[in-house]
Design an enzyme around this catalytic site. Structure first.
Site, PDB file in Angstrom:
ATOM      1  N   HIS A  22       0.837  -1.208   0.000  1.00 13.67           N
ATOM      2  CA  HIS A  22       0.000   0.000   0.000  1.00 13.67           C
ATOM      3  C   HIS A  22       0.869   1.253   0.000  1.00 13.67           C
ATOM      4  O   HIS A  22       0.712   2.151  -0.843  1.00 13.67           O
ATOM      5  CB  HIS A  22      -0.917  -0.011   1.222  1.00 13.67           C
ATOM      6  CG  HIS A  22      -1.720   1.229   1.400  1.00 13.67           C
ATOM      7  ND1 HIS A  22      -3.083   1.263   1.172  1.00 13.67           N
ATOM      8  CD2 HIS A  22      -1.375   2.497   1.772  1.00 13.67           C
ATOM      9  CE1 HIS A  22      -3.531   2.494   1.387  1.00 13.67           C
ATOM     10  NE2 HIS A  22      -2.514   3.258   1.770  1.00 13.67           N
ATOM     11  N   GLU A  23       1.798   1.300   0.933  1.00 13.87           N
ATOM     12  CA  GLU A  23       2.661   2.478   1.028  1.00 13.87           C
ATOM     13  C   GLU A  23       3.622   2.549  -0.162  1.00 13.87           C
ATOM     14  O   GLU A  23       3.976   3.643  -0.613  1.00 13.87           O
ATOM     15  CB  GLU A  23       3.452   2.433   2.343  1.00 13.87           C
ATOM     16  CG  GLU A  23       2.590   2.475   3.593  1.00 13.87           C
ATOM     17  CD  GLU A  23       1.690   3.697   3.641  1.00 13.87           C
ATOM     18  OE1 GLU A  23       2.074   4.758   3.110  1.00 13.87           O
ATOM     19  OE2 GLU A  23       0.586   3.596   4.216  1.00 13.87           O
TER      20      GLU A  23
END
Length: 406
Positions: A22-23
């Site tokens: 996600h990051e």
């Protein structure tokens, strides 16, 4: 017990990988557009280690329950150094900022799709929609008064009726109605056929075409549990077909199968998200001893426990299905237009864009960036509500967890 612990740890690892990706989605898109990414960390709390590559510091922290990607100037309120100012995120075009903000959720959708594709080409995708597609047509139907006779039917007797076969039903057909009543799931088909006997109009979909058939439903004896939980023998209508519990694909067809399944899951996830508030009271009741509704929300703790049980019992499809479901939920939830979620930042970004467009039509100069301090109260309310929900679900998953049926 070791298998259970391994399953819990493996599911937790899957969550950590999801967070990291996600990051990474934010980081990679930001770098691609030329924004400055100061830091990329997985986890919270004290730092385990870090290293620097170019202008970005990469690292791991002790609590693997999240992560962050520090992009310079994500909002106009962020402090930036003189050398960072030209590459501050808020200076970039609206569509580029939107792509960066949405990239985190996009990675969850991609990861969920990849998990489903691997399932499709290995163990198959579960028929969670209950699609009434025929997997096989029996050579006959006959009485089965015990579970053993039902699971392992005896050889067909001479002259035994074969309703589905004689009526023209073929493997691959999808039963769309029985006696004019729509049957969207195989349970609907069973419920409609069981009370019937004799010639019955059954409509199937075959190769994209609707085919009307007449099937002579036969009454057979089957064991069932009555209202008192006692086993008794009853007569029910049967046509002699089976429905798939999972769908199997090859490497090419699996792409389409996984894509369709992903779409169905995204729709179901959105529906569950809309139902989320009304299910919270049941979570509270479960904490104080009420029977836990399996449809109530679960935390990461609860999902990991179910994943551990699935591994312990060798139900790997359920483990992977849960992992994909969690990614779809997080991806959609994170796009809600609420701060501090990414969706909230996207909403503010587009508010600025629409506001400036209206001002331009009125002959006015563009307005300044949104003052996030004015939104701090709303943001704090969202954080408090989110924290309370997490606390409730974690508590329920510890004192009264959802368990797999025996």
């Amino acid at each position: 017990m070791l298998a259970y612990i391994f399953g819990v740890a493996l599911f937790a690892l899957g969550i950590c990988v999801s967070v990291a990706l996600h990051e990474a989605g934010h980081m990679l898109t930001a770098k691609a557009f030329g924004m400055k990414v100061r830091r990329y960390f997985v986890g919270f709390g004290p730092k385990v280690f870090s290293f620097r590559r170019g202008e970005t510091e990469y690292g791991l922290k002790w609590i693997p329950l999240g992560g962050f990607c520090d992009i310079a100037g994500m909002t106009a309120m962020d402090e930036v150094t003189p050398d960072e100012a030209p590459r501050a995120m808020w200076r970039y075009k609206t569509w580029k900022r939107t792509v960066v903000l949405a990239a985190g959720s996009f990675t969850h959708f991609v990861l969920g799709f990849v998990v489903l594709y691997l399932m499709a080409v290995t163990m198959g995708l579960p028929n969670i929609m209950g699609t009434p597609q025929i997997s096989s047509v029996s050579q006959c139907v006959q009485d089965a008064t015990t579970r053993e006779e039902y699971v392992n039917p005896r050889q067909c007797a001479p002259g035994a009726p074969a309703p589905a076969k004689e009526g023209g039903i073929q493997p691959g057909d999808v039963i769309v109605s029985v006696s004019g009543t729509p049957t969207p799931t195989f349970e609907d088909v069973v419920n409609e056929i069981q009370p019937l006997s004799g010639p019955t109009r059954i409509t199937v979909e075959r190769d994209g075409e609707t085919v009307p058939l007449t099937v002579d439903v036969t009454q057979v004896k089957r064991p069932v549990l009555n209202a008192q939980g006692e086993r008794e023998i009853v007569e029910v209508g049967s046509i002699g077909v089976t429905f798939p519990r999972e769908f199997h694909y090859d490497l090419v067809a699996g792409l389409g199968g996984a894509a369709t399944f992903t779409g169905d899951m995204l729709v179901q996830t959105w529906q569950r998200l809309l139902e989320f508030p009304e299910r919270i009271p049941a979570v509270v009741e479960a904490i104080f001893g009420a029977e836990r509704d399996p449809n109530t929300p679960v935390s990461v703790v609860g999902a990991s426990r179910i994943g551990g049980e699935a591994v312990e019992r060798g139900i790997w499809w359920l483990f992977l299905f849960l992992l994909a479901s969690l990614n779809f939920f997080v991806g959609i939830f994170n796009l809600l237009p609420l701060l501090p979620l990414d969706g909230g930042h996207i909403a503010v970004t587009w508010y600025e864009r629409v506001r400036d467009f209206v001002r331009k039509l009125r002959g006015k100069a563009a307005g300044g960036p949104v003052d996030y301090t004015k939104l701090s109260a709303v943001t704090m309310v969202v954080i408090l509500i989110g924290g309370a929900v997490v606390l409730l679900t974690v508590t329920a998953d510890i004192v009264n967890p959802i368990r797999l049926p025996s």
